[in-house]
Enzyme design. Sequence first.
Site, PDB file in Angstrom:
ATOM      1  NE  ARG A 103       9.264 -12.714  13.700  1.00  0.00           N
ATOM      2  CZ  ARG A 103       8.968 -13.267  14.867  1.00  0.00           C
ATOM      3  NH1 ARG A 103       8.753 -12.508  15.922  1.00  0.00           N
ATOM      4  NH2 ARG A 103       8.855 -14.570  14.999  1.00  0.00           N
ATOM      5  CB  THR A 107      17.944 -10.092  12.908  1.00  0.00           C
ATOM      6  OG1 THR A 107      16.922  -9.837  11.919  1.00  0.00           O
ATOM      7  CG2 THR A 107      19.232 -10.507  12.213  1.00  0.00           C
ATOM      8  CG  ASP A 201       4.543 -18.392  10.264  1.00  0.00           C
ATOM      9  OD1 ASP A 201       3.672 -17.775   9.608  1.00  0.00           O
ATOM     10  OD2 ASP A 201       5.749 -18.164  10.137  1.00  0.00           O
ATOM     11  CG  ASP A 204       4.301 -20.532   7.404  1.00  0.00           C
ATOM     12  OD1 ASP A 204       4.401 -19.674   6.513  1.00  0.00           O
ATOM     13  OD2 ASP A 204       5.290 -21.039   7.978  1.00  0.00           O
TER      14      ASP A 204
HETATM   15  C1  PRP Z   1       4.326 -12.190  11.158  1.00  0.00           C
HETATM   16  C2  PRP Z   1       3.108 -11.429  11.601  1.00  0.00           C
HETATM   17  C3  PRP Z   1       3.652 -10.051  11.876  1.00  0.00           C
HETATM   18  C4  PRP Z   1       5.044 -10.337  12.395  1.00  0.00           C
HETATM   19  C5  PRP Z   1       5.003 -10.201  13.898  1.00  0.00           C
HETATM   20  O1  PRP Z   1       4.595 -11.917   9.833  1.00  0.00           O
HETATM   21  O2  PRP Z   1       2.060 -11.459  10.676  1.00  0.00           O
HETATM   22  O3  PRP Z   1       3.703  -9.224  10.722  1.00  0.00           O
HETATM   23  O4  PRP Z   1       5.349 -11.697  12.028  1.00  0.00           O
HETATM   24  O5  PRP Z   1       6.265 -10.298  14.430  1.00  0.00           O
HETATM   25  P1  PRP Z   1       6.967  -9.091  15.190  1.00  0.00           P
HETATM   26  O6  PRP Z   1       5.962  -8.478  16.097  1.00  0.00           O
HETATM   27  O7  PRP Z   1       8.090  -9.766  15.952  1.00  0.00           O
HETATM   28  O8  PRP Z   1       7.506  -8.127  14.167  1.00  0.00           O
HETATM   29  P2  PRP Z   1       5.797 -12.640   9.048  1.00  0.00           P
HETATM   30  O9  PRP Z   1       7.053 -11.805   9.131  1.00  0.00           O
HETATM   31  O10 PRP Z   1       5.936 -14.059   9.510  1.00  0.00           O
HETATM   32  O11 PRP Z   1       5.348 -12.572   7.551  1.00  0.00           O
HETATM   33  P3  PRP Z   1       4.099 -13.291   6.812  1.00  0.00           P
HETATM   34  O12 PRP Z   1       2.863 -12.589   7.269  1.00  0.00           O
HETATM   35  O13 PRP Z   1       4.392 -13.053   5.371  1.00  0.00           O
HETATM   36  O14 PRP Z   1       4.091 -14.758   7.159  1.00  0.00           O
HETATM   37  N1  URA Z   2       4.700 -14.274  13.746  1.00  0.00           N
HETATM   38  C1  URA Z   2       3.787 -15.282  13.774  1.00  0.00           C
HETATM   39  O1  URA Z   2       3.162 -15.582  12.754  1.00  0.00           O
HETATM   40  N2  URA Z   2       3.588 -15.922  14.939  1.00  0.00           N
HETATM   41  C2  URA Z   2       4.250 -15.621  16.073  1.00  0.00           C
HETATM   42  O2  URA Z   2       4.004 -16.255  17.118  1.00  0.00           O
HETATM   43  C3  URA Z   2       5.201 -14.587  16.016  1.00  0.00           C
HETATM   44  C4  URA Z   2       5.396 -13.918  14.850  1.00  0.00           C
END
Ligand code: PRP
Ligand code: URA
Length: 210
Positions: A103, A107, A201, A204
């Site tokens: 994500r 944006t 997150d 993370d």
């Molecule tokens: C996080 C999470 C989802 C997304 C949710 O992933 O694991 O995939 O954000 O957000 P949304 O509902 O607003 O789309 P992230 O993009 O942080 O990637 P990561 O798993 O690599 O940390």
């Molecule tokens: N992605 C995450 O990992 N945590 C949130 O709260 C939203 C998006």
Amino acid sequence: MRVHVADHPLITHKLTVLRDKTTPSPVFRALTEELVTLLAYEATRGVTVEEITIQTPVTETVGVKISEPRPLVVPILRAGLGMLEGMVKLLPTAEVGFLGMVRNEETLEPTTYAERLPDDLSDRQCFVLDPMLATGGSLAAAIDFLFQRGAMHVTAICLLAAPEGIERLEAETAGKDVTIVLGALDEKLDENGYIVPGLGDAGDRLYGVV
Ligand code: PRP
Ligand code: URA
């Protein structure tokens, strides 16, 4: 779209530890795996089975086995990977496909950077794993991807969701056979698109800051 929010004290207890910002990565990973196994029990309630006849030491009897084609489990990288072991523990015969999505933190729109899935998902039951359903953008795109390949039914397992994301998914998956199984439905999204109270997150906390 069906939404099932788990209502079980063990799940709420484990989620509370997961939410705690002092919980270190190794504990966070172990709890994520345990939570998925508990949620998978509910999520697989509709898995397709067929009757088989077996012989017990005492007599012949009729039981069931999971039907072909085998269910497909799809973790959304990165954070969904932390849920994979917990899921395949319960569904060891499932096949696994991968979707890499990230994500954009300004944006809030997702982009897909990796895909390793069968081309044809006709008649497949698919289980998508992603701990966080925030705006719903990532999950909506993943579900759309699977239906475009012919999936018959998609169940998503998420640890936490925001009401805004559920609303968006409901609109974007209208008319499709979709089930969402949640550990908890939280209050809202904050101004940065994070779930409140949430757990921060997820990627993370599982794997470290990128
Ligand atoms: C996080 C999470 C989802 C997304 C949710 O992933 O694991 O995939 O954000 O957000 P949304 O509902 O607003 O789309 P992230 O993009 O942080 O990637 P990561 O798993 O690599 O940390
Ligand atoms: N992605 C995450 O990992 N945590 C949130 O709260 C939203 C998006």
